[in-house]
Design an enzyme around this catalytic site. Structure first.
Site, short mmCIF file in Angstrom:
data_model
loop_
_atom_site.label_atom_id
_atom_site.label_comp_id
_atom_site.label_asym_id
_atom_site.label_seq_id
_atom_site.Cartn_x
_atom_site.Cartn_y
_atom_site.Cartn_z
N GLY A 1 0.86 -1.19 -0.02
CA GLY A 1 -0.04 0.02 -0.14
C GLY A 1 0.92 1.25 0.10
O GLY A 1 0.47 2.12 0.70
N TYR B 1 -14.95 -5.48 7.58
CA TYR B 1 -13.68 -4.73 7.83
C TYR B 1 -13.06 -5.22 9.05
O TYR B 1 -11.79 -5.71 9.15
CB TYR B 1 -13.71 -3.22 7.71
CG TYR B 1 -12.33 -2.75 8.28
CD1 TYR B 1 -11.36 -2.47 7.00
CD2 TYR B 1 -12.29 -2.05 9.58
CE1 TYR B 1 -10.24 -1.89 7.67
CE2 TYR B 1 -11.10 -1.20 9.61
CZ TYR B 1 -9.97 -1.18 8.58
OH TYR B 1 -8.93 -0.51 9.27
N ASN C 1 -8.10 6.62 15.03
CA ASN C 1 -8.47 7.25 13.72
C ASN C 1 -7.18 7.99 13.27
O ASN C 1 -7.00 8.75 14.06
CB ASN C 1 -9.81 7.94 13.93
CG ASN C 1 -11.11 7.30 14.21
OD1 ASN C 1 -11.12 6.43 15.29
ND2 ASN C 1 -12.06 7.36 13.39
#
Length: 326
Positions: free
Chosen positions: A15, A160, A189
């Protein structure tokens, strides 16, 4: 150990053109590592920026295809010493609700392929970006690292969360059966410069920034009282690398230490942009967990820096966002 620990090491990052992965590439390159950067989606400008120093090698790879992953390990860098796995199918609450099967299938195939190749090609250590969403603790409880699937297994139709639980279970079994040195990072987050603004998949902070800057209302699902812990992406990367450098714990929560309600977050975003408040609540929409409190004792013990405050991080992110729009 110091930052020099990474100098000359070959590190594979998955990624690598994504939000979190690109920050790993940037920091590892700055510390002198040889980075093999795997990606799927083209981002030419970012790739050019990250390639400027000459120690980053980008390779387009389909991580869901085992033969493609094996080819990357076998032919590109047979002496890979560390893998940092950031690639994952993710999105906002609506995206996860609508595409749970696809997310679960994609993410579990990716982690299986990656761990199998790490085992077969003798990789010394693997860092897996997990999630604090896998905790089963009561909303008012502080989630410690041991309060995971080992404490209480639960069913959810959130693909997820299921994929992250699967990844951690598989990583733990690889550690026990094959001796793979796996580190599991469970961030709150994540936000910061470099994030995406796809409204169908975007994280809460870039979504708020984009809507506020466009003169639109920030829509909040529920009454806005739900609270979250946030962590700046650069601090996440630094903490993750420190976890590996110290080798002290197999898994670790990472967050900035501040709890904030989603309503107050929206107000802060408006403030840092210098805009009047435009916020609309929608009680009919799902809100997720009312709170997610993370125990940061391990992180405080491991890191050698002070995480930036949420306000300072938001101001930096807002400046980046506005430069991006020029």
């Amino acid at each position: 150990m110091t930052a020099d620990r990474w100098a000359g090491r070959t590190v594979l990052v998955t990624g690598a053109l994504g939000f979190i992965g690109s920050h790993f590439v940037r920091q590892l390159d700055a510390r002198g590592a040889e980075v093999v950067a795997l990606y799927r989606t083209e981002r030419p400008e970012l790739q050019a920026e990250l390639s400027a120093q000459g120690r980053v090698r980008f390779v387009r790879t389909e991580l869901r295809d085992e033969s493609d992953v094996r080819g990357a390990f076998k032919y590109l860098a047979p002496s890979i010493e560390t893998v940092v796995h950031c690639a994952a199918m993710d999105g906002n609450a609506q995206f996860k609700l609508e595409r749970s099967a696809e997310i679960l299938d994609s993410n579990q195939r990716t982690i299986s392929n990656l761990l199998n190749c790490a085992r077969d090609f003798g990789v010394g250590e693997v860092v897996v970006m997990s999630s604090s969403e896998l905790y089963c603790a009561a909303p008012t409880a502080v989630a410690r690292e041991e309060d995971d699937f080992r404490r209480s297994m639960r069913y959810t139709d959130n693909g997820y969360v299921l994929s992250k639980t699967y990844a951690e279970i598989l990583a733990r079994l690889h550690r026990e059966q094959f001796g793979t040195n796996v580190f599991l990072v469970r961030p709150g987050n994540v936000y910061g410069p470099g994030d995406g603004f796809d409204r169908s998949r975007g994280r809460v902070i870039p979504s708020m920034l984009a809507k506020a800057d466009a003169g639109e209302e920030i829509e909040i699902w529920g009454d806005g009282s739900q609270t979250r812990s946030f962590v700046h992406v650069a601090d996440l990367v630094r903490a993750s690398l420190r976890l590996v450098e110290t080798g002290k714990y197999p898994e670790m929560n990472v967050a900035g230490g501040e709890q904030i309600s989603i309503l107050e977050l929206a107000r802060t975003v408006m403030t840092v942009l210098g805009l009047p408040e435009r916020i609309r609540l929608d009680p009919s929409r799902p809100v997720g967990a009312p709170s997610r409190l993370l125990d940061l004792s391990r992180m405080s013990e491991v890191i050698d820096f002070e995480p930036r405050s949420l306000r300072a991080g938001l101001e930096e992110t807002a400046r980046w966002f506005r430069r991006l729009k020029r």
